[in-house]
Design an enzyme around this catalytic site. Sequence first.
Site, PDB file in Angstrom:
ATOM      1  CE  LYS A 235      59.249  43.168 -22.286  1.00 49.59           C
ATOM      2  NZ  LYS A 235      60.197  43.082 -21.148  1.00 49.59           N
ATOM      3  N   GLY A 236      56.170  48.832 -24.512  1.00 42.70           N
ATOM      4  CA  GLY A 236      55.649  50.126 -24.081  1.00 42.70           C
ATOM      5  C   GLY A 236      54.266  50.483 -24.582  1.00 42.70           C
TER       6      GLY A 236
ATOM      7  CD  GLU B 123      57.055  52.878 -30.231  1.00 43.56           C
ATOM      8  OE1 GLU B 123      56.665  52.586 -29.087  1.00 43.56           O
ATOM      9  OE2 GLU B 123      58.254  52.889 -30.547  1.00 43.56           O
ATOM     10  CG  ASP B 124      56.418  53.519 -25.625  1.00 47.83           C
ATOM     11  OD1 ASP B 124      56.911  53.788 -26.738  1.00 47.83           O
ATOM     12  OD2 ASP B 124      57.048  52.888 -24.755  1.00 47.83           O
TER      13      ASP B 124
ATOM     14  CG  ASP C 269      63.715  59.771 -26.676  1.00 52.95           C
ATOM     15  OD1 ASP C 269      63.607  60.952 -26.339  1.00 52.95           O
ATOM     16  OD2 ASP C 269      64.643  59.041 -26.281  1.00 52.95           O
TER      17      ASP C 269
ATOM     18  CE  LYS D 159      61.549  61.406 -23.970  1.00 52.58           C
ATOM     19  NZ  LYS D 159      62.446  60.889 -22.897  1.00 52.58           N
TER      20      LYS D 159
ATOM     21  CG  PHE E  61      63.746  58.305 -18.669  1.00 56.09           C
ATOM     22  CD1 PHE E  61      64.168  57.927 -19.936  1.00 56.09           C
ATOM     23  CD2 PHE E  61      63.198  57.346 -17.832  1.00 56.09           C
ATOM     24  CE1 PHE E  61      64.058  56.617 -20.364  1.00 56.09           C
ATOM     25  CE2 PHE E  61      63.081  56.022 -18.255  1.00 56.09           C
ATOM     26  CZ  PHE E  61      63.515  55.662 -19.518  1.00 56.09           C
ATOM     27  CB  VAL E  62      57.937  60.090 -18.880  1.00 51.54           C
ATOM     28  CG1 VAL E  62      58.017  61.596 -18.710  1.00 51.54           C
ATOM     29  CG2 VAL E  62      57.958  59.724 -20.365  1.00 51.54           C
TER      30      VAL E  62
ATOM     31  CG  ASP F 251      60.860  49.918 -19.330  1.00 54.26           C
ATOM     32  OD1 ASP F 251      60.746  50.517 -20.424  1.00 54.26           O
ATOM     33  OD2 ASP F 251      61.856  49.236 -19.029  1.00 54.26           O
TER      34      ASP F 251
ATOM     35  NE  ARG G 137      57.719  47.179 -19.603  1.00 53.74           N
ATOM     36  CZ  ARG G 137      58.415  47.771 -20.576  1.00 53.74           C
ATOM     37  NH1 ARG G 137      57.909  48.808 -21.211  1.00 53.74           N
ATOM     38  NH2 ARG G 137      59.598  47.311 -20.924  1.00 53.74           N
TER      39      ARG G 137
END
Length: 173
Positions: free
Chosen positions: A41-42, A97-98, A101, A129, A150-151, A157, A163
């Site tokens: 969903k990001g 993509e959001d 990582d 990141k 962690f954002v 989310d 979100r």
Amino acid sequence: MTTTTVLLTEAQIRERVASLAAEIERDYPGGEDIHLVAVLKGGFMFMADLVRAMSTRVSMDFMAVSSYGKGTKSSGQVMVLKDVGSSLEGRHVIIVEDIVDTGLTLHYLQDIFKARAPRSVRTACLLSKPSRRQVEVHVDYIGFTIDDHFVVGYGLDYAEKYRNLPYIAVLGD
Ligand code: IMP
Ligand code: MG
């Protein structure tokens, strides 16, 4: 109580997304169509703003993969929950993509996209990141490179919350 500290403001995101949109359009000369696939969903908010900053030669689709469950740690497991609705064959595809990582999700997605005979596959991530990377992945368009926080917000989310924040914040305790 959980607190959030703003890391990237709405205005910073808007400006950066607009310049990414311009960069992408410049990279696909000749008015060729660009098919953007957001990873749910990001990726939904980034996609929505990115395409609104682009011309009409874009089409869109969505894919859902599992990544983190409810916590903040990567499971290393990637599962396709919802696949794209139309063929990628012969198209210029951009995965939207959001955040990248560990890189595990993108690494997997890029492989399955390449196997579907697109004309090209590129990747756009709002955030990266790099200090957390477990596998090497190539990302063509990166909005912001951030430290190991962690954002949340702007699509991202924590346990399905935050979100809807129009900015990106670091989650505290
Ligand atoms: P990766 O497979 O470890 O690269 O993780 C990718 C996915 O994990 C992202 O698409 C996000 O959904 C999620 N994720 C990674 N870091 C964060 C974060 O800081 N906040 C929220 N979600 C994150
Ligand atoms: Mg994601």
